[in-house]
Design a protein around this motif. Sequence first.
Motif, mmCIF file in Angstrom:
data_model
loop_
_atom_site.group_PDB
_atom_site.id
_atom_site.type_symbol
_atom_site.label_atom_id
_atom_site.label_comp_id
_atom_site.label_asym_id
_atom_site.label_seq_id
_atom_site.Cartn_x
_atom_site.Cartn_y
_atom_site.Cartn_z
ATOM 1 N N VAL A 15 8.977 5.599 -3.629
ATOM 2 C CA VAL A 15 7.739 5.390 -2.702
ATOM 3 C C VAL A 15 7.274 6.775 -2.538
ATOM 4 O O VAL A 15 8.274 7.623 -2.145
ATOM 5 C CB VAL A 15 7.958 4.654 -1.761
ATOM 6 C CG1 VAL A 15 6.632 4.605 -0.983
ATOM 7 C CG2 VAL A 15 8.437 3.052 -2.226
ATOM 8 N N ALA B 284 4.293 3.699 -6.021
ATOM 9 C CA ALA B 284 5.525 3.223 -5.895
ATOM 10 C C ALA B 284 5.865 2.943 -7.308
ATOM 11 O O ALA B 284 5.009 2.269 -8.200
ATOM 12 C CB ALA B 284 5.688 2.087 -4.989
ATOM 13 N N THR C 252 3.626 -0.407 5.582
ATOM 14 C CA THR C 252 3.820 -0.787 4.265
ATOM 15 C C THR C 252 5.054 0.098 3.366
ATOM 16 O O THR C 252 5.552 -0.419 2.690
ATOM 17 C CB THR C 252 2.566 -0.604 3.515
ATOM 18 O OG1 THR C 252 1.294 -1.247 4.160
ATOM 19 C CG2 THR C 252 2.530 -1.012 1.939
ATOM 20 N N ARG C 253 4.994 1.444 3.589
ATOM 21 C CA ARG C 253 6.086 2.328 3.182
ATOM 22 C C ARG C 253 7.456 1.843 3.332
ATOM 23 O O ARG C 253 8.190 1.507 2.705
ATOM 24 C CB ARG C 253 5.829 3.520 3.686
ATOM 25 C CG ARG C 253 6.786 4.789 3.023
ATOM 26 C CD ARG C 253 6.400 6.095 3.621
ATOM 27 N NE ARG C 253 7.599 7.055 2.795
ATOM 28 C CZ ARG C 253 8.679 7.030 3.210
ATOM 29 N NH1 ARG C 253 9.354 6.187 4.184
ATOM 30 N NH2 ARG C 253 9.584 7.894 2.548
ATOM 31 N N GLU D 214 2.518 3.216 7.037
ATOM 32 C CA GLU D 214 3.927 3.517 7.500
ATOM 33 C C GLU D 214 4.605 2.285 7.564
ATOM 34 O O GLU D 214 5.699 2.036 6.843
ATOM 35 C CB GLU D 214 3.966 4.193 8.812
ATOM 36 C CG GLU D 214 4.093 5.718 8.760
ATOM 37 C CD GLU D 214 4.822 6.384 7.583
ATOM 38 O OE1 GLU D 214 6.047 5.805 7.316
ATOM 39 O OE2 GLU D 214 4.308 7.240 6.837
ATOM 40 N N LEU E 19 -0.223 4.996 -1.170
ATOM 41 C CA LEU E 19 1.059 4.853 -1.746
ATOM 42 C C LEU E 19 1.153 4.589 -3.295
ATOM 43 O O LEU E 19 0.599 3.766 -3.714
ATOM 44 C CB LEU E 19 1.979 3.719 -0.968
ATOM 45 C CG LEU E 19 2.109 3.753 0.593
ATOM 46 C CD1 LEU E 19 2.682 2.419 1.178
ATOM 47 C CD2 LEU E 19 2.832 4.843 0.954
ATOM 48 N N THR F 104 4.089 8.947 -0.800
ATOM 49 C CA THR F 104 2.793 8.943 0.175
ATOM 50 C C THR F 104 1.969 10.003 -0.242
ATOM 51 O O THR F 104 2.667 11.079 -0.215
ATOM 52 C CB THR F 104 3.181 8.866 1.607
ATOM 53 O OG1 THR F 104 4.171 7.950 1.904
ATOM 54 C CG2 THR F 104 1.978 8.799 2.580
#
Length: 196
Positions: free
Chosen positions: A95, A105, A82-83, A80, A103, A97
Motif C-alpha cells: 500500500v 495498492a 482506508t490505508r 488513514e 492510495l 500513499t
Amino acid sequence: MPDLDDIDRTILRLLVEDGRRPYSDIAEAVDLSPPAVSDRIARLREWGIVRRFTADVDRSKLRDGVSVLVTLDLEPNAVETTRAALVADEAVEHVFTTAAGSLVATLRVPSGDVRTFLAETVEFGAIRSLDVSLLTATSWSPGIGAAEFAPECAECGNTVTAEGETLALDDDTYHFCCSSCAGRFENRYDDLKSGV
C-alpha cells in the motif's frame, strides 16, 4: 549522532537480497568478522532501520486470486482509515500513499471482483474514484543507494542530522535533532516514570 557507512549499506543490500543470509557470508563480503557483522545488524535494528526479517513469498506460484493494481482517490478524512484497513487484509501486498492523498495498492482478489472486495474491506462510500489494472508480473526491489541515517526527532518531528543526539532510555533508543529536544524529552520521560 550515528551515521551509516559503506559497510552498513552493503550489509543492508545483502539483507534485502536474502534476509536469511548467514552472518559468515556477509562477513566475507564486507571483510569483517561474523561477530562484528552481528553487532552492526543489532545496531541497525536498534536504530529502527532494520525492523524485521520476513519471507518474500512469490504469490504468482500460489492460486489465491487475481493480481491487480488499485488506485483509490478518497475523501481526505478517509485516507488513514482506508490505508489501515488495506494493510490489515491478507489479500493486500503493498500500500502506497501519494502526496495527493490517493492510495495505490497491489492485491490479489480471491473472487476477481475488486468492487466487492473493497466494499467488504473499506468504507466504499469514501472512494471518489477507483482505477483497477490487471497485473501480469510484479517485482519488489527496495534499493539502498547512498542512503544516510535520517530518523525523525522523537520530540519535535524534525529530521535528525549528524549533529543530533541519541538517548537510550530503559530498553529503547530515541533520536533527537538537538540537545534541547533531548533534554525536554528526557525530563518528560523521567516525570512519567516517577508518576509526577
